[in-house]
Design a protein around this motif. Sequence first.
Motif, short mmCIF file in Angstrom:
data_model
loop_
_atom_site.label_atom_id
_atom_site.label_comp_id
_atom_site.label_asym_id
_atom_site.label_seq_id
_atom_site.Cartn_x
_atom_site.Cartn_y
_atom_site.Cartn_z
N LYS A 20 0.83 -1.20 0.00
CA LYS A 20 0.00 0.00 0.00
C LYS A 20 0.86 1.25 0.00
O LYS A 20 0.53 2.25 -0.63
CB LYS A 20 -0.89 0.01 1.25
CG LYS A 20 -2.12 -0.87 1.13
CD LYS A 20 -2.93 -0.72 2.40
CE LYS A 20 -3.86 -1.88 2.59
NZ LYS A 20 -4.31 -1.97 3.99
N LEU A 21 1.96 1.19 0.74
CA LEU A 21 2.80 2.37 0.86
C LEU A 21 3.56 2.67 -0.42
O LEU A 21 3.68 3.82 -0.81
CB LEU A 21 3.81 2.17 2.00
CG LEU A 21 3.42 2.67 3.37
CD1 LEU A 21 4.44 2.21 4.37
CD2 LEU A 21 3.35 4.17 3.38
N GLU A 64 2.11 1.38 -5.46
CA GLU A 64 1.35 2.26 -6.35
C GLU A 64 1.56 3.73 -6.02
O GLU A 64 0.84 4.59 -6.51
CB GLU A 64 -0.14 1.92 -6.25
CG GLU A 64 -0.51 0.59 -6.84
CD GLU A 64 -0.59 0.64 -8.36
OE1 GLU A 64 -0.83 1.74 -8.90
OE2 GLU A 64 -0.43 -0.40 -8.99
N PRO A 101 2.69 7.25 -6.36
CA PRO A 101 3.17 7.96 -7.56
C PRO A 101 4.58 8.51 -7.42
O PRO A 101 5.33 8.51 -8.40
CB PRO A 101 2.14 9.09 -7.74
CG PRO A 101 1.41 9.18 -6.46
CD PRO A 101 1.45 7.84 -5.84
N ILE A 102 4.94 8.94 -6.21
CA ILE A 102 6.29 9.51 -6.04
C ILE A 102 7.33 8.41 -6.20
O ILE A 102 8.34 8.57 -6.89
CB ILE A 102 6.41 10.18 -4.65
CG1 ILE A 102 5.37 11.27 -4.50
CG2 ILE A 102 7.79 10.76 -4.48
CD1 ILE A 102 5.22 11.78 -3.10
N ILE A 123 7.00 5.66 -7.84
CA ILE A 123 7.04 5.23 -9.24
C ILE A 123 7.83 6.22 -10.08
O ILE A 123 8.65 5.84 -10.92
CB ILE A 123 5.61 5.04 -9.77
CG1 ILE A 123 4.97 3.83 -9.10
CG2 ILE A 123 5.59 4.87 -11.27
CD1 ILE A 123 3.54 3.62 -9.45
N LYS A 182 10.67 4.24 -11.84
CA LYS A 182 10.31 3.68 -13.14
C LYS A 182 11.14 4.33 -14.24
O LYS A 182 11.25 5.54 -14.32
CB LYS A 182 8.82 3.88 -13.42
CG LYS A 182 8.27 2.80 -14.31
CD LYS A 182 6.77 2.66 -14.15
CE LYS A 182 6.37 1.28 -14.60
NZ LYS A 182 5.03 0.93 -14.21
#
Lengths: 391, 168
Positions: free
Chosen positions: A188-189, A192, A194-195, A197, A201
């Motif tokens: 959960k943390l 996903e 966004p920061i 990723i 990524k």
Amino acid sequence: MSAEKKTITLNMGPQHPSTHGVLRVKLELDGERVVTAEPIIGYLHTGIEKTMESMLYYKAIPATDRMDYLAPMSNNLGYCLAVEKLMDIEVPEKVKWARVCLVELTRVASHLVWLGTHSMDLGAMSMLIYAFRERELIIDLYEACGGQRMMTSYIRIGGLASDLPADFEKKVRNIIKTIREKMKDYDKLLTENPIFIMRTKGVAVISAEDAINYCLSGPMLRGCGVDYDVRKANPYSGYENFDFDVPLGKNGDAYDRYLIRMEEMRQSLKIAEQAIDGMPEGPYRAHVPGVVLPPKEDVLYKMESMIFHFKIITDGFKAPVGSVYQAIESPRGELGFYITGDGTNIPRRVRVRPPSFVNLGALPILTEGYLLADVVCAIGSIDIVLGEVDR
Amino acid sequence: MKEILTALGRIFIRMPIGMLVVLKHLFKKPVTLDYPRKKKPMAPRFMGRQYLERYDDGSERCVSCGLCAAACPADCIYMEPAENEKGERYAKVFEINLLRCIFCGFCEEACPEEAIFMGHHYEFSADNRDSFIWTKEDMLVKHPRKDNPFKTLFRRVRKVYGVGEKKG
């Protein structure tokens, strides 16, 4: 002013907190972009290989703990398997299963530290605290087994240092249950977020071809989609009896490596559960007179055991002439021990193939063309332990 | 369009879920200990500082055979043997350099007399180097012993050969 391109040289480390130890990186920067990054190692050189070459075979086990101090059991196992191969010792079934259980929990502990430090490098502070909280359970298990919390020396040549503690099964089941529960929180943390990723990524990408050319192993290699796991390719210590998957990535970036390590932790818990379910009964040490220390209770009551005990401790055992190489899948990759025996009680040569040292060699490729802030992410995603890099 | 929706979903749904995890931990009891005031009980096999054991009658168990010194990977044990008037060997000098000791427990494992063993004591900092060289007097357990510091130890051999066991 001429139009030539100016770069600056920046020194990162050896005291930089994000280099996970005493790694020094010499960066050649063009503005914010990294042109080259040259890792400079050797600040933690302790000469462990040479130390092992000056010791009796059984005495070198504490030295192996101190290489990769986040996964002591893996190092013990690698060294002991190599010596057992050299001496042609067959260990009892229970020892194999217990070793697998402990080593897989070590992988979880090591990946937990990696998860905590890597995500802290990228700004997720609370992750470190949670990861260390769960690691504590595994460290407590080490303490209950071998008496030490980090430098366990629990896996010995021909077996284990002592029998598994009485509440071993209960403790392992508790660990498996707790960490499985907490991993949902980690997902959960981070998974996903966004920061997270954005920071991982497409960062520190390495192609499968480069990864093979650089001899990478472990999650670094599997992140590029190359299916190579020593546990599957060359099963040791009875890994062929266990049912587990080897997670593979696609893009070879830091985010894929993160996903792989998370999945590896789940698989490791699965293996540990299988090991604890199917743990056979039996002795905790092989019966090989003159090579493997007899159990302590025998030493006090049986004359032969006492004689062998004295002989092995003072004089060790004579290894045959020849070389062996034994690789295991440590949390960081393929950890290999190459031992040459020369007929005496001291190895002629011990060479360690350290996964983090080899993986660190790919740092120039991983950072080339990325921003300065991504260097931290690249170093973190390699998961280096400088004790093992420098040895 | 789909990418934008995923990004928005991550920002407005996934991130608050992650924050909720942190928020949940705010109301949990801390797992840390108030260390110098509260201490965690060590595992029975924990290996701390070395002790030298005695027999019931107060005589030393150590016969200065030198196996612990031979087994020590760090070479931190020094001993000089001697004989007493009855012709029994004992350690005239027995020193452990705790600055070199790596607490691997090989000495305890090697000892054929169950004389040396690793206790649960792990706080022995000092401000000068000399005080880390432990002599026999520092390590020998008190006799007669008022408290039994080893009652939490689980060692099968010690239970048989143990100090407090042979009373009956």
